[in-house]
Design an enzyme around this catalytic site. Structure first.
Site, PDB file in Angstrom:
ATOM      1  N   GLU A 148      54.508 139.642 -30.380  1.00 53.34           N
ATOM      2  CA  GLU A 148      55.095 140.951 -30.080  1.00 53.34           C
ATOM      3  C   GLU A 148      56.433 141.049 -30.831  1.00 53.34           C
ATOM      4  O   GLU A 148      56.836 140.118 -31.534  1.00 53.34           O
ATOM      5  CB  GLU A 148      55.291 141.122 -28.558  1.00 53.34           C
ATOM      6  CG  GLU A 148      55.651 142.546 -28.175  1.00 53.34           C
ATOM      7  CD  GLU A 148      55.511 142.869 -26.671  1.00 53.34           C
ATOM      8  OE1 GLU A 148      55.013 142.039 -25.897  1.00 53.34           O
ATOM      9  OE2 GLU A 148      55.920 143.983 -26.305  1.00 53.34           O
ATOM     10  N   ASP A 181      48.793 135.504 -35.736  1.00 57.38           N
ATOM     11  CA  ASP A 181      49.130 136.852 -36.205  1.00 57.38           C
ATOM     12  C   ASP A 181      47.983 137.784 -35.821  1.00 57.38           C
ATOM     13  O   ASP A 181      47.157 138.147 -36.647  1.00 57.38           O
ATOM     14  CB  ASP A 181      49.357 136.827 -37.721  1.00 57.38           C
ATOM     15  CG  ASP A 181      49.789 138.195 -38.244  1.00 57.38           C
ATOM     16  OD1 ASP A 181      50.174 139.054 -37.431  1.00 57.38           O
ATOM     17  OD2 ASP A 181      49.729 138.398 -39.479  1.00 57.38           O
TER      18      ASP A 181
HETATM   19  O1  G3I Z   1      62.671 129.200 -19.684  1.00 59.82           O
HETATM   20  C1  G3I Z   1      61.440 128.614 -19.236  1.00 59.82           C
HETATM   21  C2  G3I Z   1      61.503 127.166 -19.384  1.00 59.82           C
HETATM   22  O2  G3I Z   1      62.516 126.625 -18.597  1.00 59.82           O
HETATM   23  C3  G3I Z   1      60.169 126.608 -19.040  1.00 59.82           C
HETATM   24  O3  G3I Z   1      60.176 125.237 -19.176  1.00 59.82           O
HETATM   25  C4  G3I Z   1      59.099 127.225 -19.924  1.00 59.82           C
HETATM   26  C5  G3I Z   1      57.717 126.729 -19.538  1.00 59.82           C
HETATM   27  O4  G3I Z   1      56.919 127.770 -19.074  1.00 59.82           O
HETATM   28  O5  G3I Z   1      59.102 128.592 -19.821  1.00 59.82           O
HETATM   29  C6  G3I Z   1      60.320 129.241 -20.001  1.00 59.82           C
HETATM   30  O6  G3I Z   1      60.189 130.510 -19.488  1.00 59.82           O
HETATM   31  C7  G3I Z   1      59.596 131.495 -20.235  1.00 59.82           C
HETATM   32  C8  G3I Z   1      60.592 132.604 -20.381  1.00 59.82           C
HETATM   33  O7  G3I Z   1      60.005 133.685 -21.016  1.00 59.82           O
HETATM   34  C9  G3I Z   1      61.781 132.164 -21.218  1.00 59.82           C
HETATM   35  O8  G3I Z   1      62.654 133.229 -21.482  1.00 59.82           O
HETATM   36  C10 G3I Z   1      58.336 131.968 -19.544  1.00 59.82           C
HETATM   37  O9  G3I Z   1      57.375 130.954 -19.568  1.00 59.82           O
HETATM   38  C11 G3I Z   1      57.825 133.216 -20.195  1.00 59.82           C
HETATM   39  O10 G3I Z   1      56.763 133.738 -19.450  1.00 59.82           O
HETATM   40  C12 G3I Z   1      58.906 134.250 -20.315  1.00 59.82           C
HETATM   41  O11 G3I Z   1      58.469 135.248 -21.170  1.00 59.82           O
HETATM   42  C13 G3I Z   1      59.102 136.499 -21.133  1.00 59.82           C
HETATM   43  C14 G3I Z   1      58.004 137.566 -21.081  1.00 59.82           C
HETATM   44  O12 G3I Z   1      58.589 138.831 -21.206  1.00 59.82           O
HETATM   45  C15 G3I Z   1      57.181 137.492 -19.822  1.00 59.82           C
HETATM   46  O13 G3I Z   1      57.951 137.752 -18.727  1.00 59.82           O
HETATM   47  C16 G3I Z   1      59.903 136.655 -22.416  1.00 59.82           C
HETATM   48  O14 G3I Z   1      61.031 135.785 -22.406  1.00 59.82           O
HETATM   49  C17 G3I Z   1      60.370 138.079 -22.595  1.00 59.82           C
HETATM   50  O15 G3I Z   1      60.942 138.223 -23.874  1.00 59.82           O
HETATM   51  C18 G3I Z   1      59.181 139.024 -22.451  1.00 59.82           C
HETATM   52  O16 G3I Z   1      59.648 140.327 -22.537  1.00 59.82           O
HETATM   53  C19 G3I Z   1      58.662 141.333 -22.670  1.00 59.82           C
HETATM   54  C20 G3I Z   1      58.914 142.325 -21.555  1.00 59.82           C
HETATM   55  O17 G3I Z   1      58.629 141.706 -20.337  1.00 59.82           O
HETATM   56  C21 G3I Z   1      58.115 143.604 -21.761  1.00 59.82           C
HETATM   57  N1  G3I Z   1      58.335 144.134 -23.067  1.00 59.82           N
HETATM   58  C22 G3I Z   1      57.998 143.227 -24.129  1.00 59.82           C
HETATM   59  C23 G3I Z   1      58.793 141.967 -24.053  1.00 59.82           C
HETATM   60  C24 G3I Z   1      58.446 140.987 -25.168  1.00 59.82           C
HETATM   61  O18 G3I Z   1      57.242 140.337 -25.024  1.00 59.82           O
HETATM   62  O1  9MR Z   2      51.460 144.968 -24.041  1.00 62.38           O
HETATM   63  C1  9MR Z   2      52.169 144.279 -23.043  1.00 62.38           C
HETATM   64  C2  9MR Z   2      53.376 143.601 -23.653  1.00 62.38           C
HETATM   65  O2  9MR Z   2      54.257 144.573 -24.162  1.00 62.38           O
HETATM   66  C3  9MR Z   2      54.047 142.677 -22.663  1.00 62.38           C
HETATM   67  O3  9MR Z   2      55.052 141.918 -23.279  1.00 62.38           O
HETATM   68  C4  9MR Z   2      53.014 141.742 -22.068  1.00 62.38           C
HETATM   69  C5  9MR Z   2      53.590 140.794 -21.037  1.00 62.38           C
HETATM   70  O4  9MR Z   2      54.101 141.419 -19.953  1.00 62.38           O
HETATM   71  O5  9MR Z   2      51.969 142.456 -21.494  1.00 62.38           O
HETATM   72  C6  9MR Z   2      51.279 143.264 -22.405  1.00 62.38           C
HETATM   73  O6  9MR Z   2      50.282 143.961 -21.749  1.00 62.38           O
HETATM   74  C7  9MR Z   2      49.133 143.216 -21.487  1.00 62.38           C
HETATM   75  C8  9MR Z   2      49.019 142.942 -19.999  1.00 62.38           C
HETATM   76  O7  9MR Z   2      50.098 142.140 -19.568  1.00 62.38           O
HETATM   77  C9  9MR Z   2      47.690 142.299 -19.685  1.00 62.38           C
HETATM   78  N1  9MR Z   2      46.595 143.080 -20.182  1.00 62.38           N
HETATM   79  C10 9MR Z   2      46.656 143.312 -21.629  1.00 62.38           C
HETATM   80  C11 9MR Z   2      47.929 144.013 -22.015  1.00 62.38           C
HETATM   81  C12 9MR Z   2      48.022 144.148 -23.545  1.00 62.38           C
HETATM   82  O8  9MR Z   2      47.155 145.037 -24.039  1.00 62.38           O
END
Ligand code: G3I
Ligand code: 9MR
Ligand code: ZN
Length: 541
Positions: free
Chosen positions: A523, A514
């Site tokens: 997030e 947290d």
């Molecule tokens: O699904 C795979 C799985 O098959 C694999 O074994 C496992 C091991 O790494 O990973 C899984 O994938 C993950 C995927 O989410 C699943 O949905 C990735 O590691 C992980 O990096 C990916 O994370 C996503 C993240 O963005 C980074 O791209 C989250 O789902 C997604 O909710 C999150 O979304 C972000 C937006 O980009 C920006 N705004 C905030 C939002 C929330 O954090």
């Molecule tokens: O704040 C960003 C968050 O909303 C996204 O989910 C995340 C993954 O894409 O990235 C965060 O931004 C971080 C960036 O990726 C790396 N530098 C630090 C940023 C957070 O302050």
């Protein structure tokens, strides 16, 4: 401020419905018995023997269970084992009303492009943000209105596929559980006629229209600044240029799906809007027809905000066909749906990337009489099988949830809640109580009955998350985070620095911190709140 340590007795920190199963989960057991105490009088109202231990593989711990289901008197209680106490909780005929409303109200706090007035936002008020026109990527002279909608998450981006999942869950919740939306939140549009959930979704849909390219019908993938702003930047101070990222097939198909869905749901409240939604859906479908194969979306080199990439657009097309068929009854869409149903992709998933489950639901909810019976029966059987798989997994889990080790990834709480949705739809189709009970176990985990004794919803429960990765919560002067948000939850992949520094070696469900810097565990997003609204709506009396 000192944080409270995790207690060894975990409960649902909100409470338990009067006539449902009530179990506390305990990690130390010196006495073999547990008591339930009346919080006001400190008197024992129930005493029972602990059962167990069972070894919980995913959290790598021994747990005991204290079952007090037979306690069916309204009140506020806590559980004791020896000298240890649990959080207090209520037993009530309708314990989740405030929680459900809080989860829905959270969308209002994410609104972009308007002042959040004190009357509705309390101390979390702020000025209108992101009012600039957006630049169409690759064509600097091409600028379009881009205002409105919900911020996605802790960042201020607005992403089509993410918005589509959120809208789908909220509209499904309203379709299946209309009585859960009778109370007003309130929000500025509350009028006592149209339910607030529809007003709230319209705020997003009015923005979503702006994501469609009028000429081709294709839908821009997202609207964001080039990079993420600093963590303490308030929305109205985030003044970087806004860019429409290129059109994608996944954005266009999910757009078609939710527009078709909206056309149906809004029909009896706002005829004109309903017609507009259907036109938008059909235009998007045209684009899909004209672009049967389309490369998957990749961030342009200058843009580093959330990618929301997806290897396959078949599940999105399947969903779009199903919704268009359900809304119009037209054979072309039925035909397209049947064709797509032959392809191999997950048909029971409700994610932002794997969303075939919504297509399956649209087809099933449209009724067997309108379907091809063989395909209908096959999909319905498949849904039940998937729910049974989740039940089997839950039985094996010390905390009674269906997440396996590999599900504790970024946004694991979405998987938790999506699974609960699958279970509730199985209950809706099949009527077996077991599905409903298991869905409720998932709610118990969300708000406290987990290895960390944390409620993953801000402002709700005795030990809620407080330090969410959410820019306004970090940047404002208010001590408490904005309430009603579901945190992403444990992520064993340790994908941010603070997780790497502090969580190494933890069991998957304990890979959570947290902390404001933990974007990979803490997030918040619209599509983690939306399945929570769906699930809690089922339990509103
Ligand atoms: O699904 C795979 C799985 O098959 C694999 O074994 C496992 C091991 O790494 O990973 C899984 O994938 C993950 C995927 O989410 C699943 O949905 C990735 O590691 C992980 O990096 C990916 O994370 C996503 C993240 O963005 C980074 O791209 C989250 O789902 C997604 O909710 C999150 O979304 C972000 C937006 O980009 C920006 N705004 C905030 C939002 C929330 O954090
Ligand atoms: O704040 C960003 C968050 O909303 C996204 O989910 C995340 C993954 O894409 O990235 C965060 O931004 C971080 C960036 O990726 C790396 N530098 C630090 C940023 C957070 O302050
Ligand atoms: Zn904004």
């Amino acid at each position: 401020m000192k944080e409270k340590a995790a207690r060894s007795i975990t409960v649902n920190q909100i409470g338990y419905p009067l006539h449902e199963k009530k179990i506390a989960i305990i990690t130390n057991n010196d006495s073999g018995v547990f008591q339930v105490m009346n919080e006001r009088t400190n008197e024992t109202v129930y005493q029972g023997a602990l059962t167990g231990p069972v070894f919980d593989k995913v959290s790598n711990s021994k747990v005991f269970h204290g079952d007090f289901s037979s306690l069916q008197t309204t009140g506020t209680y806590y559980v004791m084992v020896g000298n240890s106490k649990s959080a207090s909780f209520m037993i009530d005929s309708n314990p989740y009303e405030k929680l459900q409303q809080g989860l829905l109200k959270a969308f209002y706090y994410l609104r972009c492009g308007m002042d959040l007035e004190e009357e509705f936002a309390g101390p979390w008020k702020h000025k209108a943000c992101h009012l600039k026109e957006g630049i169409v990527y690759g064509d600097t002279k091409h600028r379009l209105d881009s205002s409105g909608g919900w911020h996605d998450a802790g960042d201020y981006g607005k992403y089509t596929v993410a918005g589509a999942k959120a809208i789908a869950d909220l509209l499904l919740a309203f379709e299946i559980y209309p009585t859960a939306f009778e109370k007003t939140l309130p929000i500025p549009e509350s009028d006592g006629r149209t339910p607030d959930v529809l007003h709230e979704c319209k705020y997003e849909l009015d923005w979503l229209f702006k994501m469609q390219d009028a000429e081709t019908g294709g839908v821009f993938h997202k609207l964001t600044t080039l990079t993420f702003p600093g963590l303490d930047v308030m929305p109205e101070q985030d003044n970087g240029d806004l860019y429409f990222s290129p059109i994608s097939a996944t954005a266009t198909a999910t757009y078609a799906a939710v527009m078709a869905m909206s056309s149906r749901v809004y029909r009896e409240y706002n005829q004109e809007f309903s017609i507009r939604c259907l036109e938008a859906a059909k235009l998007a479908w045209k684009w899909l027809e004209n672009n049967p194969e389309y490369p998957s979306f990749k961030n342009p080199p200058e843009i580093s905000t959330g990618e929301y990439g997806d290897q396959s657009d078949l599940d999105e097309r399947y969903w779009a066909a199903a919704e268009l068929f359900r809304t119009t009854g037209e054979r072309v869409y039925h035909h397209a749906f049947k064709e797509l149903a032959n392809a191999t992709f997950p048909k029971y998933e409700l994610g932002w990337a794997d969303d075939g489950g919504y297509g399956t639901l649209a087809y099933l909810l449209n009724g067997r009489e309108n379907a091809e019976p063989k395909l209908y029966d096959h999909l319905k059987q498949g849904w039940k099988q998937e729910a049974n798989r989740l039940i089997e997994r839950s039985k094996d889990d010390g905390y009674f949830v269906s997440l396996s080790e590999n599900d504790y990834i970024w946004g694991s709480n979405m998987l938790l809640l999506n699974h609960a949705m699958v279970l509730l739809f199985a209950f809706y189709f099949e009527g077996m109580k077991e599905f409903e009970t298991s869905a409720l176990d998932h709610v118990h985990y969300l708000v406290g009955r987990n290895i960390l004794d944390i409620s993953y919803v801000t402002g709700f429960g005795d030990k809620p998350v407080k330090h969410i990765h959410h820019r306004p919560s970090v940047g404002d002067d208010v001590m408490e985070p904005v309430p009603g948000f579901v945190s992403g939850g444990p992520n064993k992949n340790l994908q941010d620095d603070i997780s790497k520094q502090t969580l190494r070696g933890n069991s998957p469900p304990a890979c959570f911190i947290d902390h404001i810097d933990s974007y990979a565990t803490n997030e918040i997003t619209i599509y983690w709140n939306s399945p929570a609204v769906f699930v809690l709506s089922h339990f509103i009396k």
